[in-house]
Scaffold this motif. Structure first.
Motif, mmCIF file in Angstrom:
data_model
loop_
_atom_site.group_PDB
_atom_site.id
_atom_site.type_symbol
_atom_site.label_atom_id
_atom_site.label_comp_id
_atom_site.label_asym_id
_atom_site.label_seq_id
_atom_site.Cartn_x
_atom_site.Cartn_y
_atom_site.Cartn_z
ATOM 1 N N ALA A 94 0.832 -1.204 0.000
ATOM 2 C CA ALA A 94 0.000 0.000 0.000
ATOM 3 C C ALA A 94 0.863 1.248 0.000
ATOM 4 O O ALA A 94 0.555 2.234 -0.679
ATOM 5 C CB ALA A 94 -0.932 -0.007 1.215
ATOM 6 N N ALA A 95 1.959 1.218 0.767
ATOM 7 C CA ALA A 95 2.859 2.364 0.829
ATOM 8 C C ALA A 95 3.522 2.616 -0.519
ATOM 9 O O ALA A 95 3.636 3.759 -0.973
ATOM 10 C CB ALA A 95 3.917 2.140 1.913
ATOM 11 N N VAL A 96 3.973 1.547 -1.158
ATOM 12 C CA VAL A 96 4.615 1.679 -2.468
ATOM 13 C C VAL A 96 3.631 2.237 -3.492
ATOM 14 O O VAL A 96 3.952 3.171 -4.250
ATOM 15 C CB VAL A 96 5.166 0.310 -2.937
ATOM 16 C CG1 VAL A 96 5.601 0.381 -4.408
ATOM 17 C CG2 VAL A 96 6.339 -0.117 -2.070
ATOM 18 N N LYS A 97 2.437 1.688 -3.508
ATOM 19 C CA LYS A 97 1.418 2.149 -4.453
ATOM 20 C C LYS A 97 1.083 3.619 -4.229
ATOM 21 O O LYS A 97 0.992 4.400 -5.187
ATOM 22 C CB LYS A 97 0.158 1.297 -4.307
ATOM 23 C CG LYS A 97 -0.965 1.690 -5.265
ATOM 24 C CD LYS A 97 -2.197 0.818 -5.064
ATOM 25 C CE LYS A 97 -3.334 1.254 -5.989
ATOM 26 N NZ LYS A 97 -4.566 0.439 -5.765
ATOM 27 N N SER A 98 0.905 4.000 -2.963
ATOM 28 C CA SER A 98 0.574 5.395 -2.651
ATOM 29 C C SER A 98 1.710 6.325 -3.044
ATOM 30 O O SER A 98 1.480 7.417 -3.584
ATOM 31 C CB SER A 98 0.285 5.540 -1.150
ATOM 32 O OG SER A 98 -0.840 4.783 -0.775
ATOM 33 N N GLY A 99 2.955 5.906 -2.767
ATOM 34 C CA GLY A 99 4.104 6.729 -3.135
ATOM 35 C C GLY A 99 4.198 6.956 -4.630
ATOM 36 O O GLY A 99 4.467 8.068 -5.101
ATOM 37 N N ILE A 100 3.975 5.907 -5.385
ATOM 38 C CA ILE A 100 4.022 6.020 -6.844
ATOM 39 C C ILE A 100 2.938 6.983 -7.339
ATOM 40 O O ILE A 100 3.188 7.820 -8.226
ATOM 41 C CB ILE A 100 3.857 4.626 -7.490
ATOM 42 C CG1 ILE A 100 5.099 3.775 -7.202
ATOM 43 C CG2 ILE A 100 3.635 4.754 -8.995
ATOM 44 C CD1 ILE A 100 4.975 2.329 -7.648
ATOM 45 N N GLU A 101 1.748 6.893 -6.773
ATOM 46 C CA GLU A 101 0.647 7.770 -7.184
ATOM 47 C C GLU A 101 0.979 9.235 -6.901
ATOM 48 O O GLU A 101 0.701 10.120 -7.727
ATOM 49 C CB GLU A 101 -0.635 7.365 -6.456
ATOM 50 C CG GLU A 101 -1.203 6.033 -6.923
ATOM 51 C CD GLU A 101 -2.394 5.589 -6.096
ATOM 52 O OE1 GLU A 101 -2.682 6.250 -5.060
ATOM 53 O OE2 GLU A 101 -3.045 4.593 -6.462
ATOM 54 N N VAL A 102 1.569 9.503 -5.748
ATOM 55 C CA VAL A 102 1.953 10.879 -5.388
ATOM 56 C C VAL A 102 2.976 11.413 -6.385
ATOM 57 O O VAL A 102 2.859 12.545 -6.885
ATOM 58 C CB VAL A 102 2.522 10.926 -3.956
ATOM 59 C CG1 VAL A 102 3.154 12.295 -3.668
ATOM 60 C CG2 VAL A 102 1.431 10.636 -2.932
ATOM 61 N N LEU A 103 3.970 10.614 -6.692
ATOM 62 C CA LEU A 103 5.044 11.057 -7.585
ATOM 63 C C LEU A 103 4.557 11.204 -9.025
ATOM 64 O O LEU A 103 5.011 12.096 -9.761
ATOM 65 C CB LEU A 103 6.209 10.072 -7.517
ATOM 66 C CG LEU A 103 6.924 10.041 -6.152
ATOM 67 C CD1 LEU A 103 7.834 8.836 -6.044
ATOM 68 C CD2 LEU A 103 7.714 11.331 -5.946
ATOM 69 N N GLU A 104 3.630 10.361 -9.426
ATOM 70 C CA GLU A 104 3.089 10.482 -10.783
ATOM 71 C C GLU A 104 2.298 11.769 -10.964
ATOM 72 O O GLU A 104 2.106 12.235 -12.089
ATOM 73 C CB GLU A 104 2.221 9.259 -11.105
ATOM 74 C CG GLU A 104 3.038 7.997 -11.368
ATOM 75 C CD GLU A 104 2.173 6.784 -11.668
ATOM 76 O OE1 GLU A 104 0.954 6.844 -11.349
ATOM 77 O OE2 GLU A 104 2.706 5.799 -12.207
ATOM 78 N N ARG A 105 1.842 12.347 -9.846
ATOM 79 C CA ARG A 105 1.163 13.652 -9.909
ATOM 80 C C ARG A 105 2.168 14.804 -9.912
ATOM 81 O O ARG A 105 1.781 15.979 -9.930
ATOM 82 C CB ARG A 105 0.212 13.811 -8.720
ATOM 83 C CG ARG A 105 -0.947 12.826 -8.707
ATOM 84 C CD ARG A 105 -2.058 13.282 -7.761
ATOM 85 N NE ARG A 105 -1.612 13.389 -6.380
ATOM 86 C CZ ARG A 105 -1.737 12.405 -5.476
ATOM 87 N NH1 ARG A 105 -2.295 11.254 -5.825
ATOM 88 N NH2 ARG A 105 -1.315 12.581 -4.237
ATOM 89 N N GLY A 106 3.462 14.486 -9.867
ATOM 90 C CA GLY A 106 4.500 15.512 -9.881
ATOM 91 C C GLY A 106 4.706 16.168 -8.531
ATOM 92 O O GLY A 106 5.200 17.296 -8.456
#
Length: 263
Positions: A94-106
């Motif tokens: 869940a942490a990895v997925k959330s981190g990726i989503e945050v970074l994909e938003r710039g």
């Protein structure tokens, strides 16, 4: 919410900051920080112009009482994401997925590679499952961050913080694009994590311990338990010895009385 809390926080504690120029004005980046205190997640966002999103344990959002409600309001206000850590593997994913989503938003994504607060102020081995995987999956630069003296402001168990100046040192971005696409290689994940932890150690000046902080906490807990049990056993032994001594004195006194009566 960030402005409402960040302003008074900076006014009251006056945190000093080095390396703010290393935070990009725009675009995705990972802030990898040591973790000394609960207040780390307050001070770092407070000194940045940009929003930084951390993964926060779900308990911060569900703790009852006034402090719990204030904590939940702060974390929600600055955009922190709750993660249920009851299942270790599920929490990591869940942490990895959330981190990726945050970074994909710039945006900026904050993470504590140690996985938990340091139990004694030293820097512990970083866990490769979160930081390195997110960095390699997104290609985002990793910016090492060192929190200084925050554990002295609000040690574990203390409700009222001590007014003093904490520090924050922000290092130069680390580029791991050479490893991109290799997030499935555990040796690469360890190499990336260790490089980040080395930079954090240089910034913080902390002593490095090559074990996980969770293991250190377990050792400290077990040692404290053993010490308490030893203390309890010592008290019991002393009490038993005192009891036996008293019984011997009483028996000696009774024997003396019988001798006097026989005479």
């Amino acid at each position: 919410m960030k402005v409402a809390i960040g302003g008074p926080l900076k006014l009251a504690f006056r945190p000093w900051v080095e390396g703010l120029e290393n935070i990009p004005a725009a675009g995705a980046a990972i802030l990898a920080s040591n973790h000394l205190s609960f207040s780390d997640s307050f001070f770092l966002p407070a000194v940045l112009d940009r929003k930084v999103t951390f993964i926060a344990k779900a308990e911060y959002f569900t703790t009852p009482g006034v402090k719990g409600r204030l904590t939940a309001a702060f974390f929600k206000g600055v955009g922190q994401l709750p993660v249920d850590r009851s299942g270790a593997r599920g929490a990591g994913e869940a942490a990895v997925k959330s981190g990726i989503e945050v970074l994909e938003r710039g945006e900026l994504f904050g993470i504590y590679p140690e996985g938990t607060r340091s139990p004694d102020g030293r820097l512990y081995r970083g866990k490769p499952g979160g930081l390195a995987r997110v960095a390699l999956a997104t290609g985002a630069p990793v910016i090492p961050v060192a929190m200084i003296d925050t554990e002295k402001i609000q040690p574990p168990g203390k409700v009222v913080p001590k007014l003093m100046r904490p520090g924050i040192r922000i290092g130069k971005a680390l580029d791991f694009s050479r490893y991109q696409g290799m997030e499935g290689d555990r040796f690469v994940l360890r190499a990336v994590t260790d490089e980040v932890m080395y930079e954090i150690m240089k910034l913080s000046g902390q002593e490095y311990v090559d074990i996980y902080a969770t293991a250190a906490k377990r050792q400290i807990t077990e040692a404290a338990k053993a010490e308490k049990e030893a203390e309890k056993a010592t008290k019991a032994a002393l009490a038993q010895a005192a009891k036996e001594q008293k019984e011997q004195q009483e028996q000696a006194g009774q024997a003396g009385q019988r001798e006097q009566q026989e005479q």
